[in-house]
Design a protein around this motif. Structure first.
Motif, PDB file in Angstrom:
ATOM      1  N   VAL A   1       0.820  -1.215   0.000  1.00 49.30           N
ATOM      2  CA  VAL A   1       0.000   0.000   0.000  1.00 49.30           C
ATOM      3  C   VAL A   1       0.851   1.261   0.000  1.00 49.30           C
ATOM      4  O   VAL A   1       0.527   2.249  -0.644  1.00 49.30           O
ATOM      5  CB  VAL A   1      -0.944  -0.004   1.223  1.00 49.30           C
ATOM      6  CG1 VAL A   1      -1.465   1.390   1.510  1.00 49.30           C
ATOM      7  CG2 VAL A   1      -2.106  -0.958   0.978  1.00 49.30           C
ATOM      8  N   ARG A   2       1.962   1.201   0.683  1.00 47.93           N
ATOM      9  CA  ARG A   2       2.750   2.412   0.860  1.00 47.93           C
ATOM     10  C   ARG A   2       3.381   2.883  -0.447  1.00 47.93           C
ATOM     11  O   ARG A   2       3.489   4.078  -0.685  1.00 47.93           O
ATOM     12  CB  ARG A   2       3.841   2.153   1.903  1.00 47.93           C
ATOM     13  CG  ARG A   2       4.710   3.368   2.179  1.00 47.93           C
ATOM     14  CD  ARG A   2       5.595   3.127   3.380  1.00 47.93           C
ATOM     15  NE  ARG A   2       6.897   3.738   3.243  1.00 47.93           N
ATOM     16  CZ  ARG A   2       7.971   3.137   2.793  1.00 47.93           C
ATOM     17  NH1 ARG A   2       7.907   1.871   2.437  1.00 47.93           N
ATOM     18  NH2 ARG A   2       9.123   3.778   2.712  1.00 47.93           N
ATOM     19  N   THR A   3       3.786   1.969  -1.288  1.00 51.17           N
ATOM     20  CA  THR A   3       4.564   2.379  -2.461  1.00 51.17           C
ATOM     21  C   THR A   3       3.822   2.224  -3.791  1.00 51.17           C
ATOM     22  O   THR A   3       4.310   2.725  -4.795  1.00 51.17           O
ATOM     23  CB  THR A   3       5.876   1.582  -2.543  1.00 51.17           C
ATOM     24  OG1 THR A   3       5.601   0.206  -2.358  1.00 51.17           O
ATOM     25  CG2 THR A   3       6.855   2.048  -1.482  1.00 51.17           C
ATOM     26  N   GLU A   4       2.702   1.529  -3.794  1.00 54.71           N
ATOM     27  CA  GLU A   4       1.996   1.375  -5.065  1.00 54.71           C
ATOM     28  C   GLU A   4       0.626   2.024  -5.033  1.00 54.71           C
ATOM     29  O   GLU A   4      -0.257   1.613  -4.287  1.00 54.71           O
ATOM     30  CB  GLU A   4       1.889  -0.111  -5.432  1.00 54.71           C
ATOM     31  CG  GLU A   4       3.266  -0.718  -5.630  1.00 54.71           C
ATOM     32  CD  GLU A   4       3.228  -2.025  -6.415  1.00 54.71           C
ATOM     33  OE1 GLU A   4       2.189  -2.317  -7.024  1.00 54.71           O
ATOM     34  OE2 GLU A   4       4.249  -2.728  -6.399  1.00 54.71           O
ATOM     35  N   PRO A   5       0.446   3.028  -5.854  1.00 56.59           N
ATOM     36  CA  PRO A   5      -0.764   3.850  -5.836  1.00 56.59           C
ATOM     37  C   PRO A   5      -2.053   3.046  -5.987  1.00 56.59           C
ATOM     38  O   PRO A   5      -3.047   3.352  -5.305  1.00 56.59           O
ATOM     39  CB  PRO A   5      -0.574   4.783  -7.030  1.00 56.59           C
ATOM     40  CG  PRO A   5       0.902   4.855  -7.231  1.00 56.59           C
ATOM     41  CD  PRO A   5       1.417   3.502  -6.845  1.00 56.59           C
ATOM     42  N   ASP A   6      -2.066   2.037  -6.837  1.00 53.63           N
ATOM     43  CA  ASP A   6      -3.281   1.246  -7.011  1.00 53.63           C
ATOM     44  C   ASP A   6      -3.731   0.644  -5.688  1.00 53.63           C
ATOM     45  O   ASP A   6      -4.910   0.688  -5.329  1.00 53.63           O
ATOM     46  CB  ASP A   6      -3.040   0.114  -8.025  1.00 53.63           C
ATOM     47  CG  ASP A   6      -2.918   0.660  -9.435  1.00 53.63           C
ATOM     48  OD1 ASP A   6      -3.080   1.879  -9.609  1.00 53.63           O
ATOM     49  OD2 ASP A   6      -2.664  -0.136 -10.351  1.00 53.63           O
ATOM     50  N   TYR A   7      -2.764   0.079  -4.991  1.00 49.57           N
ATOM     51  CA  TYR A   7      -3.090  -0.516  -3.699  1.00 49.57           C
ATOM     52  C   TYR A   7      -3.493   0.558  -2.697  1.00 49.57           C
ATOM     53  O   TYR A   7      -4.403   0.363  -1.890  1.00 49.57           O
ATOM     54  CB  TYR A   7      -1.896  -1.304  -3.162  1.00 49.57           C
ATOM     55  CG  TYR A   7      -1.604  -2.549  -3.955  1.00 49.57           C
ATOM     56  CD1 TYR A   7      -0.930  -2.494  -5.159  1.00 49.57           C
ATOM     57  CD2 TYR A   7      -2.011  -3.795  -3.490  1.00 49.57           C
ATOM     58  CE1 TYR A   7      -0.670  -3.633  -5.888  1.00 49.57           C
ATOM     59  CE2 TYR A   7      -1.750  -4.944  -4.216  1.00 49.57           C
ATOM     60  CZ  TYR A   7      -1.085  -4.858  -5.410  1.00 49.57           C
ATOM     61  OH  TYR A   7      -0.828  -5.991  -6.138  1.00 49.57           O
ATOM     62  N   ALA A   8      -2.815   1.680  -2.726  1.00 47.01           N
ATOM     63  CA  ALA A   8      -3.121   2.757  -1.783  1.00 47.01           C
ATOM     64  C   ALA A   8      -4.571   3.207  -1.941  1.00 47.01           C
ATOM     65  O   ALA A   8      -5.277   3.424  -0.950  1.00 47.01           O
ATOM     66  CB  ALA A   8      -2.158   3.920  -1.988  1.00 47.01           C
ATOM     67  N   ASP A   9      -5.021   3.344  -3.175  1.00 42.67           N
ATOM     68  CA  ASP A   9      -6.395   3.787  -3.411  1.00 42.67           C
ATOM     69  C   ASP A   9      -7.391   2.804  -2.807  1.00 42.67           C
ATOM     70  O   ASP A   9      -8.303   3.196  -2.071  1.00 42.67           O
ATOM     71  CB  ASP A   9      -6.645   3.915  -4.921  1.00 42.67           C
ATOM     72  CG  ASP A   9      -5.864   5.065  -5.532  1.00 42.67           C
ATOM     73  OD1 ASP A   9      -5.398   5.933  -4.758  1.00 42.67           O
ATOM     74  OD2 ASP A   9      -5.713   5.105  -6.763  1.00 42.67           O
TER      75      ASP A   9
END
Lengths: 215, 215
Positions: free
Chosen positions: A109-117
């Motif tokens: 989540v911290r480094t990949e925007p797709d996961y963060a969203d």
DNA sequence: CTTACAGTTATACTTTCGTATAACAAGGAA
DNA sequence: TTCCTTGTTATACGAAAGTATAACTGTAAG
């Protein structure tokens, strides 16, 4: 027909749960879903897109199940909250497989925007849901129920639920997961400063049976 | 000289945190540590062994830091517990990087024995430490302090701490992480049914400054 | 009947992976 | 000096990765 799509998502989750992100290769996932690797491109564009879609798919399962638990049953605030909490520390939501999957994805989540969203949205949803369960309960008890108070309670309750869910799902075998609902409700009563047994009285089966943790 | 070994472990953690398990390839880790990939074989036997050693290395950092926090300062039970709790929801233990690393590794605990061993041991250690902090506190307050009670409290407190640590480290930006120590201590007082402010009074800086979350 | 398109496979290409192997440098022991 | 060990690099190899391409279904539309 997106049965194929869903079966690819499930196969992805299976592979990630069993072999980790490294082991969830395009070929392995395709084989698990009984198709050839080319289909991944057709349905998701790329393997990475498929894996993050699988994350969203998993989160959807988790939250919808907790949602439904809060809905069903009596409408008394303390009962709704109790059901919601218990649902989160009981099967099928409490499952080693799901915890492992969640952790694997959360690490990105911290480094990949797709996961963060995906994460941000689902977390916000969870917090809001908790607040809407807490607020009427405080009102019924004639306690201060301003938004800030509700939010703080929601944060602490969410942490407690997440933590117990994790502990239970990791199943380090140091204690019986059948204890979790009681521990959770008792701790929640403490956090919210509720009279003893306010939540606890709504436990389904006070027996000591059935610890159905899906593996 | 195992400076090389440590630098390889740090490089591994860097790569896992930044690119995930997929991105922590032997070549990339070696490059980050300014060596060639052959050294991995020399120090760890295999790349997988290096990565799981990095997990152990990370857990060691986390627990030793929490340990030390409980040691230093006054010896009053409630102060020791307060310090321990706060240390776990404050930098440097509360860091997005560490949370992401922890999650990535935890995802492998269920299916890979090496990870399971490291995890089980560190979890047990954490629970025992919590119990030894809770027990004298209950005695001082002339409360029942049998092992079962202590264990239940420890489980709930551990869940709360883990959950808040996670929430803070994930930093979804929905609230200020400077609030975490207060939320944590207040919730802990509730869980343990302590008189209000028993723990809260031992907060270091009751100010609203400095939210040093290392990124 | 033919056309067209979505679903699907088979295959081939390039890159990157983990690791084995051989060689080189340095330092202490003999 | 010679020798053996340890730390380290360079390089090579086979396996597996992701993905692009072309061809083969079937089925619904024209």
């Amino acid at each position: 027909m997106d049965a194929r799509r869903r079966s690819l998502l499930e196969a992805t989750l299976d592979c990630v749960a069993e072999y980790g992100m490294n082991g969830a290769s395009a070929r392995r996932v395709a084989e698990r879903a009984d198709v050839t690797a080319g289909l991944i491109r057709h349905y998701f564009g790329s393997k990475d897109a498929m894996v993050s879609a699988a994350y969203g798919y998993l989160i959807g399962q988790l939250t919808s199940e907790a949602d439904e638990a809060a809905e069903q049953g009596g409408a008394a605030p303390e009962q709704r909250l109790a059901r919601f909490i218990v649902a989160n520390v009981t099967a099928p939501n409490l499952s080693p497989r799901k915890v492992a999957l969640w952790a694997t994805f959360i690490g990105r989540v911290r480094t990949e925007p797709d996961y963060a969203d995906i994460h941000r949205e689902s977390y916000r949803e969870f917090l809001v849901l908790l607040e809407t369960l807490i607020h009427p309960l405080l009102l019924v008890l004639k306690r201060p129920a301003d938004p800030v108070t509700c939010q703080h309670y929601a944060i602490a309750l969410n942490a407690l639920i997440d933590g117990l869910w994790l502990e239970g799902g990791l199943g380090h075998g140091l204690y019986d997961t059948a204890l979790l609902p009681r521990i959770a409700l008792s701790a929640a009563e403490g956090i919210l400063a509720l009279p003893a047994n306010t939540l606890m009285q709504h436990i389904d089966a006070p027996s000591m049976s059935s610890q159905h943790v899906t593996r």
